[in-house]
Design an enzyme around this catalytic site. Structure first.
Site, mmCIF file in Angstrom:
data_model
loop_
_atom_site.group_PDB
_atom_site.id
_atom_site.type_symbol
_atom_site.label_atom_id
_atom_site.label_comp_id
_atom_site.label_asym_id
_atom_site.label_seq_id
_atom_site.Cartn_x
_atom_site.Cartn_y
_atom_site.Cartn_z
ATOM 1 N N ASP A 164 -11.050 -6.384 -1.116
ATOM 2 C CA ASP A 164 -10.658 -7.786 -1.227
ATOM 3 C C ASP A 164 -11.130 -8.567 0.004
ATOM 4 O OD1 ASP A 164 -8.865 -9.772 -2.818
ATOM 5 O OD2 ASP A 164 -8.029 -9.890 -0.809
ATOM 6 N N TYR A 276 -8.860 -18.306 3.694
ATOM 7 C CA TYR A 276 -9.469 -19.054 2.593
ATOM 8 C C TYR A 276 -9.897 -20.447 3.040
ATOM 9 C CZ TYR A 276 -7.610 -15.452 -0.528
ATOM 10 O OH TYR A 276 -7.325 -14.260 -1.148
ATOM 11 N N HIS A 331 -7.339 -5.008 -9.849
ATOM 12 C CA HIS A 331 -7.941 -5.464 -8.592
ATOM 13 C C HIS A 331 -7.541 -4.560 -7.427
ATOM 14 C CE1 HIS A 331 -9.466 -8.327 -5.634
ATOM 15 N NE2 HIS A 331 -8.319 -8.229 -4.989
#
Length: 351
Positions: A164, A276, A331
């Site tokens: 990730d 982010y 995921h």
């Protein structure tokens, strides 16, 4: 032309972020109406560590202070110090504990080290905190942390394993520092050169990446993570669309361990979200960039956030490339199917 393009990009990003912010506010207000404001503000501090975080079978806890940033990094290490280094970088919203299965599996062959990334868990967060601290989470800062961490641990290179957000850092690190990465193993995160092109040409992936835009807003993402006693964290690991496919893959205690990362005294929720913010505010070009070391990409094919199509075209950026799909895995592939993932890693590392 570059200036005009940048203005358009900023305006479009804020427009999309505002749209998703309004949608999430409406959705949250409806939940508050059903469950009451007490439930919404019912998040609790967690001064006591879940016992699983101190399981001696997972390794020993250690700390190093990096030179450039001055930040103290926390890590858990398993295996003898004279063995080659396997450095494991976690994703969002996780911590070192997401590598618990790999710490036990590879300790006989490697010095396996799983740190809390900058601002996570027991690793310090740079100042200023909050929304305006996002410049301290640029890729250049994050990759320099990895470089200095390898040095502080007493090594000159490593086998880099990442998932990730840790995988995004690992891709960039392998590009920038090919001499420090012997082998690269990345899980459920595409090469950034593939990702940017794919998201621009596949609307289905663009929709699935809505949270990246939401996280560009100030204060609202932090509030949503804390809402209903950090229910978002439970949801990403347990929900039907995003969560692990094996029911017993993530226990209640495991969920508490990840909640503790964000709810422990002194925790900085903004730090994780600023990864982010910095990524979108400081985009990079990846034309022609290649990863020179042997690379294994492991991908759970039931990922609810990232499509399997993101694996296609990676060989254009990685000449020595191997792809292993894990059928039925989410995921959170290394936690969802640890035996399968460890088997792929072990066979590829031997080869």
């Amino acid at each position: 032309m570059g200036f005009f393009t940048n203005i358009v990009r900023v305006v479009a990003t804020w427009a999309i972020a505002s749209f998703y912010g309004c949608m999430m506010l409406l959705f949250t207000l409806l939940r508050v109406a059903r469950r009451g404001p007490r439930a919404f503000f019912g998040y609790k501090s967690r001064p006591d560590r879940p016992k699983c975080l101190d399981d001696p079978d997972l390794g020993t806890h250690g700390y190093v202070r990096l030179k450039t940033s001055g930040l103290r990094f926390h890590y858990v290490a398993a295996g003898e110090p004279q063995k080659p280094l396997m450095l494991c970088l976690h994703g969002f919203p996780e911590c070192w504990y997401s590598w618990r299965h790999q710490l036990k599996e590879f300790r006989n062959s490697y010095r396996v080290v799983a740190p809390d990334l900058r601002g996570y868990g027991e690793t310090e967060s740079p100042q200023p905190s909050g929304y305006w601290g996002w410049p301290n989470f640029s890729l250049s800062h994050l990759t320099n942390d990895v470089r200095e961490l390898i040095e502080a641990l007493g090594y000159s290179s490593c086998t880099l394993v990442a998932h990730d957000w840790g995988g995004f850092i690992a891709w960039q690190f392998a590009i920038d520092h090919p001499d420090l990465v012997d082998k690269l193993i990345v899980m459920n995160i595409p090469h950034p050169g593939v990702f940017y092109k794919y998201i621009a040409t596949h609307f289905s992936q663009f929709r699935k990446s809505w949270y990246i835009f939401l996280y560009q807003l100030p204060w609202l993402p932090e509030m949503l993570i804390k809402a209903f006693d950090f229910e978002m964290i439970r949801g990403v690991f347990r929900s039907k669309n995003m969560g692990c496919r094996r029911r017993d893959a993530i226990t209640d205690e495991d969920v508490e361990a990840f909640k503790y990362t964000f709810a422990r005294p002194g925790a900085n929720i903004s730090a994780a979200i600023n990864y982010y913010r910095a990524l979108v505010k400081q985009p990079r070009s990846y034309k022609g960039t290649k990863v020179q070391c042997p690379t294994l990409l492991i991908w759970g094919d039931q990922d609810g956030a990232l499509e399997v199509g993101l694996t296609e075209g990676t060989d254009r950026f990685v000449p020595d490339f191997t792809l292993k799909l894990v059928p039925g895995a989410s995921h959170w592939v290394q936690q969802d199917q640890p035996e399968v993932v460890n088997g792929h890693m072990r066979d590829w590392l031997k080869g």
